[in-house]
Motif scaffolding. Sequence first.
Motif, short mmCIF file in Angstrom:
data_model
loop_
_atom_site.label_atom_id
_atom_site.label_comp_id
_atom_site.label_asym_id
_atom_site.label_seq_id
_atom_site.Cartn_x
_atom_site.Cartn_y
_atom_site.Cartn_z
N TRP A 19 -2.38 16.81 -4.18
CA TRP A 19 -0.96 17.13 -4.07
C TRP A 19 -0.12 15.88 -4.35
O TRP A 19 0.88 15.94 -5.07
N LYS A 20 -0.55 14.76 -3.78
CA LYS A 20 0.19 13.50 -3.98
C LYS A 20 0.25 13.15 -5.46
O LYS A 20 1.31 12.79 -6.00
N LEU B 144 0.83 -1.22 0.00
CA LEU B 144 0.00 0.00 0.00
C LEU B 144 0.86 1.26 0.00
O LEU B 144 0.46 2.30 0.52
N TYR C 271 2.46 15.70 -7.33
CA TYR C 271 3.86 15.53 -6.95
C TYR C 271 4.44 14.27 -7.62
O TYR C 271 5.57 14.27 -8.10
N THR C 272 3.63 13.19 -7.65
CA THR C 272 4.05 11.98 -8.35
C THR C 272 4.32 12.30 -9.81
O THR C 272 5.32 11.86 -10.39
N PHE D 233 7.72 7.34 -4.27
CA PHE D 233 7.95 8.15 -3.08
C PHE D 233 9.00 7.50 -2.18
O PHE D 233 9.15 6.28 -2.15
N LYS E 233 7.49 14.11 -10.31
CA LYS E 233 8.67 13.26 -10.21
C LYS E 233 8.83 12.34 -11.41
O LYS E 233 9.93 12.12 -11.90
N THR E 234 7.72 11.77 -11.89
CA THR E 234 7.81 10.74 -12.94
C THR E 234 7.59 11.31 -14.34
O THR E 234 8.16 10.81 -15.30
N PHE F 289 2.60 11.71 3.37
CA PHE F 289 1.30 11.70 2.70
C PHE F 289 0.25 11.01 3.57
O PHE F 289 -0.86 11.55 3.75
N LYS G 162 -1.42 -0.33 -8.41
CA LYS G 162 -0.10 -0.84 -8.09
C LYS G 162 0.09 -0.80 -6.56
O LYS G 162 -0.16 0.22 -5.93
N ASN G 163 0.51 -1.91 -6.02
CA ASN G 163 0.66 -2.07 -4.56
C ASN G 163 -0.66 -1.86 -3.81
O ASN G 163 -0.66 -1.61 -2.61
N ASP G 164 -1.78 -1.91 -4.54
CA ASP G 164 -3.11 -1.76 -3.92
C ASP G 164 -3.22 -0.47 -3.10
O ASP G 164 -3.87 -0.44 -2.04
N THR G 165 -2.62 0.60 -3.59
CA THR G 165 -2.64 1.84 -2.80
C THR G 165 -4.06 2.40 -2.65
O THR G 165 -4.31 3.14 -1.69
N GLN H 88 5.24 10.84 -16.21
CA GLN H 88 4.75 9.77 -17.09
C GLN H 88 3.51 10.20 -17.86
O GLN H 88 3.46 10.06 -19.08
N ALA I 118 -4.75 16.89 -0.10
CA ALA I 118 -3.61 15.99 0.16
C ALA I 118 -3.46 14.99 -0.99
O ALA I 118 -2.36 14.72 -1.47
N LEU I 119 -4.60 14.46 -1.42
CA LEU I 119 -4.59 13.48 -2.51
C LEU I 119 -4.18 14.12 -3.83
O LEU I 119 -3.37 13.55 -4.59
N GLU J 229 -3.41 3.62 -9.00
CA GLU J 229 -3.63 3.28 -7.58
C GLU J 229 -3.75 1.76 -7.39
O GLU J 229 -3.86 1.28 -6.27
#
Lengths: 237, 225
Positions: free
Chosen positions: B11-12, A84, B15-16, A89, B19-20, A97, B78-81, B22, B8-9, B76
Amino acid sequence: MIKIDNLIKRVGDKVILKGVSLNITKGETVGILGPNGAGKSTLLKVIATLLKPTSGEVTIDGLDLKKDPIKIKSKLGYLPHASLLYDHFTPYENLKFFSKVYYLDNVEERIHKLIDDVGLRLFTHEPVKSFSRGMVQRIAIARSIIHDPEILLLDEPHTGLDQQAIGILNNVVAKLQERDVTTLIVTHDFLQAAKVCDRIVIVRNGRIADDFLLEGQDINLLQKRYQSVVEGDSNAI
Amino acid sequence: MLFKGAMALAWKDLYTEWKTKQTISTMLIFAGLVVIVFSFAFDPMNTTVKAIIPGLIWVIIVFAGLLGLNRSFTSEGKNDTIHALIVAPLDPSSIYLGKFISNLVMILIVEIISIPFLFILFDFKFHANLLYFILTIFIGTFGFVSAGTFLAALSSNSRSSEMLLPIILFPISTPILIGAVQATKIQLISPDKFASAISWMQLITAYDLIIFVACFILYEYVQEV
């Protein structure tokens, strides 16, 4: 603390949970065991609010799961097999976050302490995508407890971890036990279940097949009860 | 609390992306290709070619937008975020709002870069009211992203989400796209009929509000794993 009454979860035509009733008191560390497909993870996902129950009642700390999901969520920490975490990051950015989505303030010190506790201080500003499975899981542990949860839900947390990471995880659970945090662990690992749990619930075919207290880390008792219930070995006990 | 979680979401996500790079790079490459291919296909010196510019603007917005929308929820997975967001004490609507804001910002960035590029390559003399033109682009994009974000969440649970999203999004966003193309066309080609452009903009605004509120409320029901 957690009261589950006649919980039924249906997915399509398949009934995964067939009337589960369970009472867990504050501070207990409960291991949920059972064969694959028994409904262990589904039970944990319902408690974690990831799945909605088809029928039945789940109350946590007196709050109804259907009526007060947000209040309940703020009490829960959830650590499944997947991390998760956001790969791009760093541990610091991930924890920062998640502290925001849990509406926490002044978290700098806590983030650095958690990273220290899981032994990754040197990797604070390295992206998670470059980490090994064990390192990722350590940060995932930190993520799940960033908000000091009252209830910790762990779904096969020991799978794929090295001995050091297992030690860190067990240490975290032990510290939470001291603080009266209620912990539910879904696992196939009898040794770890015996080490950290003081109560075992065995789930089979969507029902609670056995529920007993485990004293003195008695792995033999655990194995015998499990064999008796799951494999039908009547001579096991 | 709702807005704090959403920010917050958003921004995340941004920000991702910072960085990427993509998604935004894919969107910009697509937008650039559309402009360049069309500038080769039609003679920019021909005055009748100017008539296709409003349509081209919305082709860029819709198709480049689809690339971003598709990724907003599949990323989201990926890694079940997405599970981490669901188990957090976030109101489901704030997850929708956060994703909506990040998608809107990314499409607006593509528009800010690609629309002037389109005007330059087609040697288009801009005589419209800039404020109303920007407003038209904004409200059209707002409605498209409102519906798109919701349907991206819905289709992300499907194995063929990239194919499913355009199929379900186009019927719902058609009124917005018709209104937006018409309002843009009137402003760029026939500024003397400005009153009818206002009517189209009112229609888009009303549709935007309905779509946004409906998606905001209904998001909770598409969220279950």
